[in-house]
Scaffold this motif. Structure first.
Motif, PDB file in Angstrom:
ATOM      1  N   THR A 172       0.869  -1.114   0.020  1.00  0.00           N
ATOM      2  CA  THR A 172      -0.213  -0.086  -0.131  1.00  0.00           C
ATOM      3  C   THR A 172       0.723   1.423  -0.082  1.00  0.00           C
ATOM      4  O   THR A 172       0.427   2.253  -0.681  1.00  0.00           O
ATOM      5  CB  THR A 172      -0.849  -0.078   1.341  1.00  0.00           C
ATOM      6  N   ASN A 173       2.022   1.079   0.643  1.00  0.00           N
ATOM      7  CA  ASN A 173       2.862   2.489   0.768  1.00  0.00           C
ATOM      8  C   ASN A 173       4.204   2.226   1.463  1.00  0.00           C
ATOM      9  O   ASN A 173       4.391   1.148   1.959  1.00  0.00           O
ATOM     10  CB  ASN A 173       2.039   3.543   1.679  1.00  0.00           C
ATOM     11  N   ILE A 174       5.069   3.105   0.984  1.00  0.00           N
ATOM     12  CA  ILE A 174       6.330   3.052   1.840  1.00  0.00           C
ATOM     13  C   ILE A 174       6.623   4.546   2.693  1.00  0.00           C
ATOM     14  O   ILE A 174       6.282   5.215   1.797  1.00  0.00           O
ATOM     15  CB  ILE A 174       7.520   3.096   0.569  1.00  0.00           C
ATOM     16  N   ASP A 175       6.958   3.922   3.725  1.00  0.00           N
ATOM     17  CA  ASP A 175       7.352   5.600   4.377  1.00  0.00           C
ATOM     18  C   ASP A 175       8.759   5.378   4.949  1.00  0.00           C
ATOM     19  O   ASP A 175       9.479   4.306   5.177  1.00  0.00           O
ATOM     20  CB  ASP A 175       6.477   5.403   5.851  1.00  0.00           C
ATOM     21  N   ILE A 176       9.390   6.724   4.911  1.00  0.00           N
ATOM     22  CA  ILE A 176      10.684   6.537   5.343  1.00  0.00           C
ATOM     23  C   ILE A 176      10.801   7.835   6.734  1.00  0.00           C
ATOM     24  O   ILE A 176      10.514   8.702   6.469  1.00  0.00           O
ATOM     25  CB  ILE A 176      11.796   7.441   4.493  1.00  0.00           C
ATOM     26  N   LYS A 177      11.239   7.212   7.641  1.00  0.00           N
ATOM     27  CA  LYS A 177      11.330   8.159   9.092  1.00  0.00           C
ATOM     28  C   LYS A 177      12.646   8.199   9.227  1.00  0.00           C
ATOM     29  O   LYS A 177      13.709   7.418   9.091  1.00  0.00           O
ATOM     30  CB  LYS A 177      10.735   7.330  10.236  1.00  0.00           C
ATOM     31  N   ILE A 178      13.116   9.437   9.989  1.00  0.00           N
ATOM     32  CA  ILE A 178      14.453   9.822  10.134  1.00  0.00           C
ATOM     33  C   ILE A 178      14.293  10.230  11.854  1.00  0.00           C
ATOM     34  O   ILE A 178      13.754  11.186  11.899  1.00  0.00           O
ATOM     35  CB  ILE A 178      14.958  10.882   9.283  1.00  0.00           C
ATOM     36  N   PRO A 179      15.467   9.601  12.459  1.00  0.00           N
ATOM     37  CA  PRO A 179      15.909   8.395  12.315  1.00  0.00           C
ATOM     38  C   PRO A 179      15.069   7.245  12.282  1.00  0.00           C
ATOM     39  O   PRO A 179      14.028   7.330  12.347  1.00  0.00           O
ATOM     40  CB  PRO A 179      16.970   8.562  13.703  1.00  0.00           C
ATOM     41  N   SER A 180      15.751   6.086  12.853  1.00  0.00           N
ATOM     42  CA  SER A 180      14.768   4.888  12.986  1.00  0.00           C
ATOM     43  C   SER A 180      13.930   4.830  14.142  1.00  0.00           C
ATOM     44  O   SER A 180      14.402   5.411  15.288  1.00  0.00           O
ATOM     45  CB  SER A 180      15.812   3.711  13.086  1.00  0.00           C
ATOM     46  N   GLU A 181      12.757   4.291  14.027  1.00  0.00           N
ATOM     47  CA  GLU A 181      11.825   4.244  15.026  1.00  0.00           C
ATOM     48  C   GLU A 181      12.035   3.191  16.108  1.00  0.00           C
ATOM     49  O   GLU A 181      12.030   3.038  17.407  1.00  0.00           O
ATOM     50  CB  GLU A 181      10.475   4.278  14.551  1.00  0.00           C
ATOM     51  N   HIS A 182      12.223   2.079  15.347  1.00  0.00           N
ATOM     52  CA  HIS A 182      12.573   0.563  16.220  1.00  0.00           C
ATOM     53  C   HIS A 182      14.181   0.841  16.562  1.00  0.00           C
ATOM     54  O   HIS A 182      15.219   1.385  15.814  1.00  0.00           O
ATOM     55  CB  HIS A 182      12.235  -0.455  15.473  1.00  0.00           C
ATOM     56  N   THR A 183      14.497   0.177  17.578  1.00  0.00           N
ATOM     57  CA  THR A 183      15.843   0.084  17.979  1.00  0.00           C
ATOM     58  C   THR A 183      16.304  -1.269  18.091  1.00  0.00           C
ATOM     59  O   THR A 183      15.469  -2.388  18.524  1.00  0.00           O
ATOM     60  CB  THR A 183      16.109   0.961  19.260  1.00  0.00           C
ATOM     61  N   VAL A 184      17.470  -1.545  18.285  1.00  0.00           N
ATOM     62  CA  VAL A 184      18.067  -2.939  18.381  1.00  0.00           C
ATOM     63  C   VAL A 184      19.072  -2.860  19.501  1.00  0.00           C
ATOM     64  O   VAL A 184      20.264  -2.335  19.565  1.00  0.00           O
ATOM     65  CB  VAL A 184      18.889  -3.581  17.153  1.00  0.00           C
ATOM     66  N   CYS A 185      18.547  -3.435  20.856  1.00  0.00           N
ATOM     67  CA  CYS A 185      19.444  -3.556  22.125  1.00  0.00           C
ATOM     68  C   CYS A 185      19.684  -2.037  22.080  1.00  0.00           C
ATOM     69  O   CYS A 185      20.959  -1.728  22.609  1.00  0.00           O
ATOM     70  CB  CYS A 185      20.597  -4.152  21.868  1.00  0.00           C
TER      71      CYS A 185
END
Length: 537
Positions: free
Chosen positions: A264-277
């Motif tokens: 349906t769509n592509i979104d680009i967020k700055i910076p990332s919303e999810h984090t890894v550790c």
């Protein structure tokens, strides 16, 4: 002595018609060893006047003894002339027969250039590359914001902690021809997004094979891929299918149970919303598909990671160029409006207004200016041509007119991910509305590409010359991470790629992916947690 001289002279006379390699083949080389004349010294010895070594080729090293005369200035033994240039002298001369025609000049005839492009007249602007990392100025908060307005300033009445008060205008759902949920759930404690994922998942992987995407028929410059520069993201909306053809990009998830779902769509967020550790990445690209049977969105999330050593990501540059066209079109509308206002009002302070626009649009080191953008874009293309502007435009047009694959190898570096059920990351934050899949290997981009993404989003002005971005003082349009919910992690213990499975079977190759296949990229972190299922047959 006369016999020897006569033989040598006859050798000179017959030289043009002979197939001899050198004049010394005509006589005993040892007898003329110290006569001061130049000669070719082969790599092998000559015995009894016969050359017993390998054939001399043009690539062999040739040593010359003695002082050259005009006759022997050409020492290539395979090159012949119709007749000698001049008669040989009786004795070798100590100096060249002719002096140079003119004295060498004291200076180069042409001043050397440094750049590969023609130089331009110097501009009055400061240098493009700032000495320190600049920051984007924060737009002023509107005094009377429209319904649905929110931003990312924690101190604002419209910041993330106050999102539960935001009244949704329904545009989000109407964009995808869906019914509005009718409620704001941003203060819900359960199943909110984004979250931090790490090494201790509490759930089991639900997948039995990798997600299987299909490119579809949509082109980046076509009307079916609608580019939008919104206040908190860059978005591409995929037009819904209207029949069998054309097809939007599609994905087959093994856990969804109803086959292929349309993007349906592509979104680009700055910076990332999810984090890894706890680690946050430079940006996050989110692919949304809608599952009509389960009535939820399925989102695939790619971290974007910039590094000084990363080359330009060619496939993502096509997307950047498409957004750049939208950015320039809006900026042009603004400039035309300002000119119209200036013409209509004699007392209008055109200069001051124009300076304000330029200040806003060049807040990040001047990269917003079209010539600067073109300069850096062209340098990355490394096209050595005086017509680089035309070549650049043709190249960009050709790339935009091609089908754009969201899962191109430049983007997808893994088939494994973290997964969980969560929400949208902006109002109305509807819970349990999104099944998230966060890929465990980031997508590499260049530092300049990250700067381009930021400039497109943070410096955008609409046709009314208003800055649209709602980023905070940290240059962020990322919602803070929420209370961690139950998530799972799919690894090679669950399944291997389809490509690897075809070559090596369900258990995969050892080493991973095998020789001649796509390279295996290790995940960001190795997880530990509940026992995982073996790959299915």
């Amino acid at each position: 002595m006369k016999s020897t001289l006569l033989t040598t002279a006859l050798c000179f006379v017959n030289l043009p018609a002979s197939n001899s390699r050198t004049w010394m083949d005509c006589t005993d080389p040892n007898s003329l060893k110290d006569d001061g004349m130049p000669r070719v010294e082969p790599k092998e010895n000559i015995a009894d006047g016969q050359y017993s070594g390998p054939l001399i080729t043009r690539n062999d090293e040739i040593l010359i003894r003695g002082t050259p005369t005009p006759l022997f200035e050409e020492v290539d033994p395979f090159r012949f002339t119709d007749s000698p240039s001049v008669a040989p002298s009786d004795h070798p001369s100590d100096y060249p027969t002719q002096l140079p025609s003119i004295s060498p000049t004291d200076y180069p005839t042409v001043s050397p250039t440094i750049s590969m492009w023609p130089t331009r007249s110097p501009t009055r602007r400061p240098t493009r590359s700032p000495t320190a990392s600049p920051t984007f100025s924060v737009p002023n908060e509107p005094k009377n914001p429209e319904e649905g307005y929110f931003n990312y300033d924690e101190k604002s009445d419209y910041g993330p902690s106050q999102w539960h008060k935001v009244v949704s205008d329904g545009d989000f759902w109407h964009t995808f021809d869906l019914e509005d949920s009718g409620s704001n759930q941003c203060d819900d404690d359960k199943n909110q997004s984004p979250i931090d994922v790490c090494v201790h998942p509490r759930g089991n992987c639900k997948e039995t094979h990798e997600m299987r995407p299909k490119t579809g028929d949509y082109r980046m410059n076509g009307e079916l891929m609608i580019k939008q520069i919104l206040p908190n993201k860059l978005r591409i909306v995929m037009a819904p299918r209207t029949g069998d053809e054309p097809d939007p990009p599609m994905i087959d998830f093994s856990s969804n149970g109803r086959g292929i779902t349309d993007m349906t769509n592509i979104d680009i967020k700055i910076p990332s919303e999810h984090t890894v550790c706890g680690r946050r990445f430079d940006a996050e690209m989110q692919y949304f598909t809608y599952h009509p049977g389960r009535h939820i969105f399925v989102a695939v999330s790619f971290f974007l990671e910039a590094s000084p050593t990363n080359p330009r990501n060619e496939h993502l540059q096509i997307m950047i160029d498409a957004f750049r066209r939208e950015y320039n079109a809006d900026k042009k509308k603004c400039e035309e409006k300002l000119k119209t206002m200036n013409s209509a009002a004699h007392g209008f302070a055109w200069g001051g207004t124009n300076r304000k626009l330029e200040d806003n649009s060049t807040a990040y080191g001047g990269f917003a200016e079209d010539d600067d953008w073109h300069e850096y874009r062209t340098k990355e293309l490394t096209i050595n041509s005086t017509t680089r502007e035309n070549i650049h435009n043709i190249s960009v047009h050709r790339e935009l007119s091609m089908k754009w694959h969201p899962f191109h190898p430049d983007i997808q570096k893994t088939v494994h991910f973290w997964g969980y059920d969560g929400s949208f990351t902006e109002p109305p934050c509807t819970s349990d509305s999104v099944s998230w899949k966060i890929m465990d290997v980031p997508t590499p981009i260049s530092e300049f590409q990250l700067l381009q993404f930021k400039q497109l989003l943070f410096n955008h002005v609409d046709e009314n010359c208003r800055r649209t971005s709602v980023h905070n003082s940290d240059g962020s349009v990322a919602r803070p991470t929420q209370k961690t919910t139950k998530y799972y992690k799919c690894t090679r213990d669950n399944y291997v790629s389809d490509e690897e499975r075809t070559i090596c079977g369900d258990r995969g190759c050892n080493p991973p992916f095998g020789e001649g296949l796509n390279p295996y990229y290790p995940p960001l972190v190795e997880v530990t947690g509940p026992p995982t299922r073996s790959p299915s047959n």
